[in-house]
Design a protein around this motif. Structure first.
Motif, PDB file in Angstrom:
ATOM      1  N   ALA A 202       0.838  -1.205   0.000  1.00 39.51           N
ATOM      2  CA  ALA A 202       0.000   0.000   0.000  1.00 39.51           C
ATOM      3  C   ALA A 202       0.871   1.253   0.000  1.00 39.51           C
ATOM      4  O   ALA A 202       0.612   2.206  -0.754  1.00 39.51           O
TER       5      ALA A 202
ATOM      6  N   ALA B   8       2.671   1.623  -3.392  1.00 41.17           N
ATOM      7  CA  ALA B   8       1.804   2.192  -4.419  1.00 41.17           C
ATOM      8  C   ALA B   8       1.689   3.699  -4.262  1.00 41.17           C
ATOM      9  O   ALA B   8       1.754   4.456  -5.246  1.00 41.17           O
ATOM     10  N   ALA B   9       1.535   4.145  -3.024  1.00 44.26           N
ATOM     11  CA  ALA B   9       1.389   5.582  -2.780  1.00 44.26           C
ATOM     12  C   ALA B   9       2.675   6.345  -3.127  1.00 44.26           C
ATOM     13  O   ALA B   9       2.630   7.412  -3.758  1.00 44.26           O
ATOM     14  N   GLU B  10       3.834   5.793  -2.721  1.00 45.15           N
ATOM     15  CA  GLU B  10       5.099   6.471  -2.967  1.00 45.15           C
ATOM     16  C   GLU B  10       5.449   6.501  -4.455  1.00 45.15           C
ATOM     17  O   GLU B  10       5.881   7.529  -4.980  1.00 45.15           O
TER      18      GLU B  10
ATOM     19  N   ALA C 253       3.383   6.290  -6.930  1.00 52.02           N
ATOM     20  CA  ALA C 253       2.430   7.191  -7.581  1.00 52.02           C
ATOM     21  C   ALA C 253       2.920   8.635  -7.474  1.00 52.02           C
ATOM     22  O   ALA C 253       2.819   9.416  -8.427  1.00 52.02           O
ATOM     23  N   ARG C 254       3.488   8.979  -6.317  1.00 56.57           N
ATOM     24  CA  ARG C 254       4.000  10.344  -6.135  1.00 56.57           C
ATOM     25  C   ARG C 254       5.205  10.592  -7.030  1.00 56.57           C
ATOM     26  O   ARG C 254       5.319  11.654  -7.644  1.00 56.57           O
TER      27      ARG C 254
ATOM     28  N   SER D  94      -1.689   7.573 -10.937  1.00 57.50           N
ATOM     29  CA  SER D  94      -2.446   6.687 -10.056  1.00 57.50           C
ATOM     30  C   SER D  94      -1.990   5.266 -10.331  1.00 57.50           C
ATOM     31  O   SER D  94      -1.833   4.879 -11.496  1.00 57.50           O
TER      32      SER D  94
ATOM     33  N   THR E 241      -2.054   0.883  -9.527  1.00 53.83           N
ATOM     34  CA  THR E 241      -2.578  -0.357  -8.957  1.00 53.83           C
ATOM     35  C   THR E 241      -1.497  -1.422  -9.066  1.00 53.83           C
ATOM     36  O   THR E 241      -0.764  -1.476 -10.061  1.00 53.83           O
TER      37      THR E 241
ATOM     38  N   HIS F  58      -3.347  -0.154  -4.110  1.00 56.64           N
ATOM     39  CA  HIS F  58      -3.560   0.952  -5.050  1.00 56.64           C
ATOM     40  C   HIS F  58      -3.291   2.269  -4.354  1.00 56.64           C
ATOM     41  O   HIS F  58      -3.361   2.383  -3.124  1.00 56.64           O
ATOM     42  N   SER F  59      -2.978   3.281  -5.144  1.00 56.09           N
ATOM     43  CA  SER F  59      -2.790   4.618  -4.599  1.00 56.09           C
ATOM     44  C   SER F  59      -4.144   5.294  -4.463  1.00 56.09           C
ATOM     45  O   SER F  59      -5.179   4.739  -4.843  1.00 56.09           O
ATOM     46  N   ALA F  60      -4.131   6.502  -3.921  1.00 49.82           N
ATOM     47  CA  ALA F  60      -5.381   7.247  -3.738  1.00 49.82           C
ATOM     48  C   ALA F  60      -6.049   7.491  -5.089  1.00 49.82           C
ATOM     49  O   ALA F  60      -5.384   7.681  -6.111  1.00 49.82           O
ATOM     50  N   THR F  61      -7.360   7.458  -5.074  1.00 51.99           N
ATOM     51  CA  THR F  61      -8.144   7.657  -6.295  1.00 51.99           C
ATOM     52  C   THR F  61      -8.959   8.942  -6.175  1.00 51.99           C
ATOM     53  O   THR F  61      -9.780   9.078  -5.260  1.00 51.99           O
TER      54      THR F  61
END
Length: 545
Positions: free
Chosen positions: A138, A141-143, A145-146, A151, A153, A164-167
């Motif tokens: 988790a 995915a967030a890091e 994505a940044r 975004s 998955t 997944h990252s934030a949607t």
């Protein structure tokens, strides 16, 4: 070794002794016996064969240590502890000794070692590894994505979303439905397959670019691999101004970092499934700690349950996988808390029945039998329902009767098919439906050991006739079932009555058996039933007709 044991969250391995401490390097794994000239330096050796000879096992411990192994893993011996001689040999040779859990298998052990080594190989100096330390997929995915301005998955090979990252509110419809459903929609997978994207993903080791189109924004995709094995993939969808310049490189590194996490995820899923199967088998057989089994399955001891057995008619061919899958899915659709185990030709279902009434189990049995009959090219399957018992701790008693009911169903159908014009009976039943047949089977099972210890003319007749094809046994079966009515028995056998009389005369003349004597008739009745029981003849019953 310390990292390996810390990584083992599911308890696949239990440390027995580590005379050299746990801070020893693990460089790989050796499965079973290999060429005695090969070094085992720094490797864990898996003793795939059970301990049978203490002296030989002690010698093996010294040999494994001499060849440089850091540890030896033995199979779990149930309640028995590792023999003291083996433990002392390991301590004297400086070899760590571990035991594999009874519910696990060697594939779990190899996967555990592989996953732990993959995590150790990531290192601590990597920026991305440091950013996600302790956070799992988790956070990864967030890091990532940044880093990518996208975004993300993370998916397994079945396109199930693992993280997944934030949607945001502007996310494309495919991404929203994928995250909400926990899986890429089937229509989308089919579309990607037709477009050749999945083939490219499976074969490429680099980041794949997919331009924006009517179905969604620009995407970057990369496979997650461990060696040559495909574990899953990372999908990045561009947000706002598009991908950052470092996005492809960030995804490449993310795939490397994600690999041990996917190995760990797979190990957890497999370990959970094996634990549950082990617990179900333990309850069905009455083995092990029943309360521990219940805890593993998420059940409480105060919930009544029943056991259903769905068994294939013909044991010479395995039950098709799709039939097993369909029946298992039907059982879980009926009640999500149902648990099952699959064997070569049998599906056994442990069904919680909260209201304690057997109607629920009978409904599932009917549905399973109907489904099996409706599947194309499926073998004949019969379903027996054991009685409802007050707790899954008593599931073994229900399972025992369910197996007897399946046997009774098979015999009942054989008799029905042998009678001209008879309709085949249902292929499912509960205790009340075949109560007398089950009682007879219990008597026969109890009598069989006594019968097999003795001999005499009835034994001689049965053995000689079965070796010649079973003509007399079939004739006697019909004769006894018809209560000595020769015309009715002959009709069932599709014979002329005189032909049947001739066969009965042969029994009298050749073996000296008086069919008018009540005791002789009782012994012959038991002998014929034992001889024609499916289980006694390995499934090759001598059927009337």
């Amino acid at each position: 070794m310390r990292q390996l044991l810390a990584h083992d969250e599911d308890g696949v391995l239990e440390l027995v002794v580590a005379p050299s401490g746990s801070d020893v390097p693990v460089r790989g794994v050796v499965i079973g016996d290999e060429d005695t000239g090969r070094s085992h330096a720094g490797r864990i050796v898996l003793a795939t064969e059970p301990v049978r000879d203490i002296t030989a096992s002690v010698e093996r411990v010294h040999e494994v240590a001499r060849r440089g192994a850091c540890a030896l893993v033995l199979r779990d011996a149930g309640a028995a502890a590792v023999p003291g001689e083996i433990v002392e040999a390991a301590r004297a040779s400086g070899l760590a000794l571990l035991v594999r859990a009874s519910w696990a298998d060697w594939a779990d052990t190899v996967e555990l070692i592989r996953s732990a080594r993959a995590f150790a190989a990531l290192g601590t100096g990597d920026r991305l590894v440091g950013d996600i330390a302790g956070g799992g997929l988790a956070v990864l995915a967030a890091e990532v994505a940044r880093y990518c301005g996208a975004s993300l998955t993370v998916e397994d090979t079945q396109f199930r979303v693992l993280a997944h990252s934030a949607t945001g509110p502007d996310a494309d419809p495919v991404r929203r439905s994928t995250i909400l459903g926990g899986k890429v929609p089937d229509w989308r997978v089919a579309e990607l397959r037709r477009a050749g994207l999945l083939r490219a993903l499976w074969s490429s080791r680099d980041v794949i670019h997919r331009a924006a189109d009517d179905s969604g924004p620009e995407r970057l995709i990369v496979a997650i691999r461990s060696g040559g094995e495909m574990l899953g993939s990372i999908w990045a969808a561009a947000d706002g101004d598009g991908f950052t310049p470092e996005a492809p490189e960030a995804l490449r590194r993310a795939a490397e970092v994600a690999a041990p996490y996917l190995l760990q995820h797979r190990l957890r899923v497999d370990a959970k499934r094996r634990r549950e199967e082990h617990a179900v088998r333990g309850l069905l057989a009455g083995d092990g700690d029943g309360h521990t089994h219940l805890w593993t399955l998420g059940l409480t001891p105060d919930i009544p349950c029943a056991v259903l057995v769905a068994e294939q008619d013909e044991p010479t061919a395995p039950l098709p996988e799709r039939t097993f899958q369909a029946l298992a899915l039907q059982a879980q659709a009926h009640r999500p808390t149902a648990r099952y185990v699959r064997e070569s030709r049998r599906l056994t279902v442990l069904l919680p029945v909260p209201d304690g009434r057997d109607r629920d189990a009978a409904t599932l049995a009917r549905d399973l039998a109907s489904l099996a009959a409706a599947l194309p090219d499926a073998p004949v399957v019969r379903v027996g329902v054991g009685p409802v018992v007050g707790s899954a701790l008593d599931a073994a008693a229900s399972a025992d009767e369910a197996l007897l009911i399946v046997r009774a169903l098979r015999e009942r159908e054989a008799r029905a098919l042998a009678a001209p014009g008879a309709e085949p009976p249902p292929r499912y039943a509960g205790p009340a439906d075949v109560r007398q047949s089950v009682a007879v089977l219990r008597v026969l099972d109890a009598v069989r050991p006594l019968w097999e210890r003795h001999d005499g003319p009835v034994h001689d007749m049965i053995a000689a006739d079965l070796a010649a094809g079973g003509e007399l046994v079939r004739s006697l079966t019909a004769y006894l079932d018809a209560a000595g009515d020769v015309p009715r028995a002959a009709q069932r056998l599709v014979l002329h009555p005189n032909t049947l009389r001739y066969r009965l005369k042969r029994v009298r003349d050749r073996f000296g058996l008086d069919l008018d004597d009540p005791d002789t008739r009782l012994i012959i009745t038991l002998a014929v039933r034992l001889a024609t029981a499916d289980d006694h003849l390995g499934g090759q019953a001598v059927r009337p007709g």
